[in-house]
Scaffold this active site. Sequence first.
Site, PDB file in Angstrom:
ATOM      1  N   GLY A   7       7.095   4.080   2.850  1.00  0.00           N
ATOM      2  CA  GLY A   7       7.559   5.330   3.438  1.00  0.00           C
ATOM      3  C   GLY A   7       9.032   5.228   3.755  1.00  0.00           C
ATOM      4  O   GLY A   7       9.683   4.252   3.422  1.00  0.00           O
ATOM      5  N   SER A  36       8.733   2.856   7.012  1.00  0.00           N
ATOM      6  CA  SER A  36       7.955   1.618   7.006  1.00  0.00           C
ATOM      7  C   SER A  36       7.413   1.299   5.619  1.00  0.00           C
ATOM      8  O   SER A  36       7.322   2.165   4.762  1.00  0.00           O
ATOM      9  CB  SER A  36       6.781   1.735   7.977  1.00  0.00           C
ATOM     10  OG  SER A  36       5.807   2.589   7.443  1.00  0.00           O
ATOM     11  N   VAL A  37       7.094   0.031   5.452  1.00  0.00           N
ATOM     12  CA  VAL A  37       6.401  -0.420   4.255  1.00  0.00           C
ATOM     13  C   VAL A  37       5.101  -1.040   4.732  1.00  0.00           C
ATOM     14  O   VAL A  37       5.095  -1.802   5.692  1.00  0.00           O
ATOM     15  CB  VAL A  37       7.222  -1.480   3.499  1.00  0.00           C
ATOM     16  CG1 VAL A  37       6.563  -1.832   2.177  1.00  0.00           C
ATOM     17  CG2 VAL A  37       8.643  -0.996   3.257  1.00  0.00           C
ATOM     18  N   ASP A  49       2.799  13.132  15.579  1.00  0.00           N
ATOM     19  CA  ASP A  49       2.978  13.262  14.134  1.00  0.00           C
ATOM     20  C   ASP A  49       1.599  13.428  13.503  1.00  0.00           C
ATOM     21  O   ASP A  49       1.301  12.864  12.460  1.00  0.00           O
ATOM     22  CB  ASP A  49       3.708  12.046  13.562  1.00  0.00           C
ATOM     23  CG  ASP A  49       4.186  12.282  12.124  1.00  0.00           C
ATOM     24  OD1 ASP A  49       4.229  13.459  11.697  1.00  0.00           O
ATOM     25  OD2 ASP A  49       4.485  11.301  11.427  1.00  0.00           O
ATOM     26  N   ILE A  92       0.836  -1.208   0.000  1.00  0.00           N
ATOM     27  CA  ILE A  92       0.000   0.000   0.000  1.00  0.00           C
ATOM     28  C   ILE A  92       0.866   1.250   0.000  1.00  0.00           C
ATOM     29  O   ILE A  92       0.552   2.253  -0.623  1.00  0.00           O
ATOM     30  CB  ILE A  92      -0.891   0.073   1.261  1.00  0.00           C
ATOM     31  CG1 ILE A  92      -1.678  -1.205   1.463  1.00  0.00           C
ATOM     32  CG2 ILE A  92      -1.812   1.267   1.179  1.00  0.00           C
ATOM     33  CD1 ILE A  92      -2.346  -1.250   2.834  1.00  0.00           C
ATOM     34  N   SER A  93       1.945   1.179   0.766  1.00  0.00           N
ATOM     35  CA  SER A  93       2.738   2.390   0.942  1.00  0.00           C
ATOM     36  C   SER A  93       4.186   2.046   1.264  1.00  0.00           C
ATOM     37  O   SER A  93       4.460   1.114   2.000  1.00  0.00           O
ATOM     38  CB  SER A  93       2.125   3.219   2.079  1.00  0.00           C
ATOM     39  OG  SER A  93       3.110   3.922   2.792  1.00  0.00           O
ATOM     40  N   LYS A 108       2.283  -3.566   8.734  1.00  0.00           N
ATOM     41  CA  LYS A 108       3.273  -2.488   8.734  1.00  0.00           C
ATOM     42  C   LYS A 108       4.633  -3.080   9.079  1.00  0.00           C
ATOM     43  O   LYS A 108       4.835  -3.612  10.168  1.00  0.00           O
ATOM     44  CB  LYS A 108       2.874  -1.410   9.743  1.00  0.00           C
ATOM     45  CG  LYS A 108       3.780  -0.191   9.710  1.00  0.00           C
ATOM     46  CD  LYS A 108       3.161   0.995  10.443  1.00  0.00           C
ATOM     47  CE  LYS A 108       4.093   2.199  10.471  1.00  0.00           C
ATOM     48  NZ  LYS A 108       3.490   3.362  11.128  1.00  0.00           N
TER      49      LYS A 108
END
Length: 513
Positions: free
Chosen positions: A259, A262-263, A402, A256-257, A286
């Site tokens: 970063g 993290s992945v 954050d 999905i992402s 995550k």
Amino acid sequence: MDSVGVAADAGPGPAWRSKCPWGAPNTTSISCSLADVMSEQLAKELQLEEENAAFPEVVAVAEGPFITGENTDTSSDLMLAQMLQMEFDREYDAQLRREEKKINGDSKVSISFENYRKVHPYDSDSSEDEVDWQDTRHDPYRADKPTTTPRRGFVGKGKDITTKHDEVVCGRKNTARMENFAPEFQVGDGIGMDLKLSNQVFNALKQHAYSEERRSARLHEKKEHSTAEKAVDPKTRLLMYKMINSGMLETITGCISTGKESVVFHAYGGESATEDKVIPPECAIKVFKTTLNEFKNRDKYIKDDYRFKDRFGRLNPRKIIRMWAEKEMHNLTRMQNAGIPCPKVVLLKKHVLVMSFIGQDQVPAPKLKDVTLSSEDMKKAYHQILNMMQQLYKECNLVHADLSEYNMLWHDGKVWLIDVSQSVEPTHPHGLEFLFRDCRNVSQFFQKGGVAEALNERELFNAVSGLNITADNEVDFQEEIEALEKRNEDHVQNHGKKLSRFSSSGDPPIYDE
Ligand code: ADP
Ligand code: MN
């Protein structure tokens, strides 16, 4: 996978196959006449069918979720090879350690083989594979006690005594020791013979073998790092693979992402046999990145967090990364208990956190920054967030740290908070500064978004914290916050106790007894 041994494995197959995420093998039996059996063509076809039935996952894995980015041309052979390689490396290191002990004995001056290890020291805690991370009574960060083996240096009695310096014994031992060189290092067939190597020759050979090793390790390392950038490293892939094998997850559909830290993957939940927990139909995985560099500047979040204080000093970077995952789990759990919309924790395994998926049919809910809300919804979202921030502070005793439109998802007509690995308690030495920054982000987003009643950052800060900071400009406000933090920090220092909460201005700090 070659066909050797396939014919022999024509039975119903091992149990794990029925749990295979890529579907159960096709086990239709074909009856045929004698004439057909005679046909060589049919025999070939049957063989092929059998092969496909016996190893359906070979094909499936190649398109499977673990193989992402560059490695799309690989198959489960790679996974197996990696598993074997890891096993081998671990054994190799164990042997190296024995060798090291043997050489050093209890001598005051010792030689370290550290540089020759295959497995990076941060990787070498494989024994923790089975550690239940949700059991906080167990301290997974405990340092291992060093062990020493006493050395006698001789065997036998009286005139039959043989010291370690005995030439013949030593020579034979040296020959045998060549076995411990890396497998790609050709030692010939000397091992099987009664060959005696002098110490000098052995040492020269050993030196050479090790420098060869190091060279290949360096190449290996480079390769590993580049793929880790794309998706996840083999160790993590293995961890995820185990989650599927255990039946906890059904399939991992994709990423999905990605970063900096993290992945995140999407997965369909399976039916876990061991956990009594219900696995959500869709999960987010995550994976905290194990490339260490990016985490350095996040030290301040965790270092001063008293919850992790005792552990921080004696941790290696890999364990610190696991601590991020652990922190996210604990924080999500607190939020869940307070009824704040956020992902539900499913499982934590090392640096991999499985939680419920916010979204539907593999489509993650959009971030607040990406969604266009009607002014009605925008107002609703604002009030919800104000509420959540207060709950987070008062009920969970947490500051997100954050919080912004990047870490809020819009799903089911409401806002969901995510990404809380860096969240801290308000009494964290910088907790109030983090809160003020959160307030600034939220306030700016909604003011720009046209929510007229949105409080400014200072008003929002006071509304969330219950503190009553009166400064009417940003700079003074910030200064007062820092003064407050300092005063409380001093108080903690003097009283040697952790603060549980900030008091409203003026009163002495509040402690939990
Ligand atoms: P990072 O530290 O990389 O920002 P996040 O926890 O914010 O990590 O996750 C990155 C992205 O992955 C999020 O912006 C969101 O789009 C997606 N994501 C994370 N967790 C979930 C979840 N539980 N459900 C759906 N999407 C998620
Ligand atoms: Mn994020």
